[in-house]
Design an enzyme around this catalytic site. Structure first.
Site, PDB file in Angstrom:
ATOM      1  N   ASP A   1       0.850  -1.196   0.000  1.00 36.11           N
ATOM      2  CA  ASP A   1       0.000   0.000   0.000  1.00 36.11           C
ATOM      3  C   ASP A   1       0.884   1.244   0.000  1.00 36.11           C
ATOM      4  O   ASP A   1       2.083   1.171   0.284  1.00 36.11           O
ATOM      5  CB  ASP A   1      -0.940   0.008   1.222  1.00 36.11           C
ATOM      6  CG  ASP A   1      -0.177  -0.001   2.547  1.00 36.11           C
ATOM      7  OD1 ASP A   1       0.880  -0.651   2.633  1.00 36.11           O
ATOM      8  OD2 ASP A   1      -0.642   0.653   3.507  1.00 36.11           O
TER       9      ASP A   1
ATOM     10  N   GLU B   1       0.165  -1.349   5.585  1.00 33.63           N
ATOM     11  CA  GLU B   1       1.181  -0.921   6.542  1.00 33.63           C
ATOM     12  C   GLU B   1       0.972   0.538   6.910  1.00 33.63           C
ATOM     13  O   GLU B   1       1.168   0.942   8.044  1.00 33.63           O
ATOM     14  CB  GLU B   1       2.588  -1.118   5.955  1.00 33.63           C
ATOM     15  CG  GLU B   1       3.719  -0.948   6.960  1.00 33.63           C
ATOM     16  CD  GLU B   1       4.184   0.483   7.173  1.00 33.63           C
ATOM     17  OE1 GLU B   1       4.813   0.758   8.193  1.00 33.63           O
ATOM     18  OE2 GLU B   1       3.912   1.354   6.314  1.00 33.63           O
TER      19      GLU B   1
END
Ligand SMILES: [Zn+2]
Length: 447
Positions: free
Chosen positions: A92, A156
């Protein structure tokens, strides 16, 4: 394994040159898949990586708490019962405002030997390099006693429970490993007359808390008959802003100072000694000598003409590994002596360390020796935290942050991460592939 690691055969650098193009194309493709979190949509990248890796014969699994947020785990199974090495990364990214960028943040454009786009540095570059490392090794018939694992995890940047945090809990066998290489280090810093490569081995704990100050509400036109909680909070905010912890030199900072300054100064002299070598050394050390308290948010009345009976101050608090929230609370109470408030901890994440003295350290150091023999490798305590702490907490993994970077200036890289015009140098991407293959070669030397 004991002693310094020296590869049995020379690193296969020649093979890496042709992997530069492979990593370049893969990174461009990954950047073009928008995985801004929220919402993430990391399955786009997980599936792309799966088809890339399966072409080279690497077995892949997708693990997803919800279908659109998959984590990819790929593995070259070990042929014995040696230690497992996990190449960890996240897929991400933070958001990007195209208006601020010179190029489309999702173009993956190659310009002047740099690949542009959101995530190029944080951290689709390392995702691509890790994937190319494991794919190329599989094609060459790589074998080691332990598993070589590659995990490209979701979520994350926000940490809402879809990524590694969920994975270690729901599918621990997928990612259990004795050693782990993640983001969070690899910068090459020139401090004084010498170059240092930093490898992060520990992280501070993020433990924000809220202070609530009470008063008595009233009409704002008659301030004297009420008790304004916002005004009561003002001196508290000021004292929090002035808070300075008793300086302390932990093992990572001690090793850093010894390497950079030549000796270990007393904790109270650490910043001055580091500054004497280079201002950047002082900037690095300064937040790592103790707990920091940073008031960042305040809420009081919701109406302009109503005196608030309550004021909430949110404080970003970062605690050295080895210390507890209870210890910090005692210091806060001391610093705010005489003031009235309630203190409530919001959450606590991180605050873990791995030993510097480990075979994985030898792997990192031997790589630096190979690319720049006159440079030193130094450990670093991160003031922020990464997914490494989930590995340390769940499995006692030795987890380091290291992705070597020598072409882009560290000051520029630091400015581009989470910001506009993020990009990575192709030379650094290639160096990353080379390092990850070097780490895998160590595993195979254990036979
Ligand atoms: Zn990151």
């Amino acid at each position: 394994m004991q002693g310094k690691y020296a590869p049995a055969v020379a690193s296969p650098d020649t093979a890496v040159g042709s992997l530069r193009d492979e990593a370049t194309s893969l990174l461009q493709e990954l950047i073009r898949l928008d995985t801004v979190n929220p919402p993430g949509n990391e399955t786009l990248v997980a599936e792309h990586l799966r088809s890339y890796l399966e072409e080279s014969g690497v077995a892949c699994e997708l693990h997803a708490r919800v279908p659109e947020r998959a984590n990819l785990v790929a593995r070259i199974p070990g042929v014995g019962d040696g230690p497992r090495l996990l190449l960890l990364s996240h897929t991400d990214t933070v958001l990007a405002d195209p208006g601020e960028w010179q190029l489309d943040p999702w173009s993956g454009e190659l310009r002047d030997d740099q690949i542009w786009g959101r995530g190029a540095l944080d951290m689709k570059g390392q995702v691509a390099a890790s994937a190319v490392a494991i794919a190329s090794l599989a094609r060459e018939g790589f074998e080691a006693p332990g598993d070589l694992i590659f995990a490209a995890c979701a979520d994350e940047e926000v940490g809402a429970g879809f990524g590694l945090q969920w994975l270690v809990d729901a599918h621990p066998d997928a990612v259990r490993a004795e050693y782990c290489i993640n983001e969070g280090g690899g910068d090459r810093l020139v401090l004084g007359s010498r170059a240092f490569w930093v490898c992060s081995t520990a992280e501070k704990m993020s433990a924000p808390f809220r202070l609530t100050v009470h008063g008595r509400s009233g009409h704002a036109s008659r301030p004297k008959i009420a008790d304004n909680a916002l005004v009561r909070a003002a001196p508290i905010v000021e004292r929090l802003g002035e808070f300075e912890d008793e300086p302390e030199v932990g093992p990572e900072v001690e090793a850093f100072l010894r390497a950079v300054c030549g000796s270990v100064p007393a904790p109270a002299e650490a910043i001055t000694a580091a500054r004497a070598v280079h201002p950047m050394a002082a900037d690095i050390v300064e937040p790592l000598l103790g707990t920091t308290l940073t008031p960042t948010m305040i809420t009081a009345s919701q109406k302009r003409n109503v005196i608030p009976n309550r004021c909430d101050v949110t404080v970003d608090c970062r605690i050295l590994p080895g210390h507890t929230q209870q210890e910090v609370e005692t210091k806060v109470v001391e610093a705010l002596e005489g003031a009235e408030y309630d203190l409530e901890w919001i959450e606590a994440q991180g605050g873990t360390r791995s030993p510097v003295d480990s075979p994985l350290w030898d792997v990192v150091e031997s790589f630096v020796d190979e690319v720049e023999p006159e440079a030193a490798t130094v450990p670093l305590l991160l003031s922020g935290f990464t997914d490494s702490h989930w590995m340390r907490e769940a499995f006692g993994t030795v987890a380091y942050g290291f992705f070597p970077m020598r072409t882009m200036e560290p000051e520029l890289a630091a400015r581009l991460i989470h910001s506009a015009d993020e990009r990575i140098e192709l030379d650094d991407l290639e160096l990353g592939v080379r390092f990850l293959r070097h780490a895998a070669a160590w595993m195979s030397s254990l036979r």
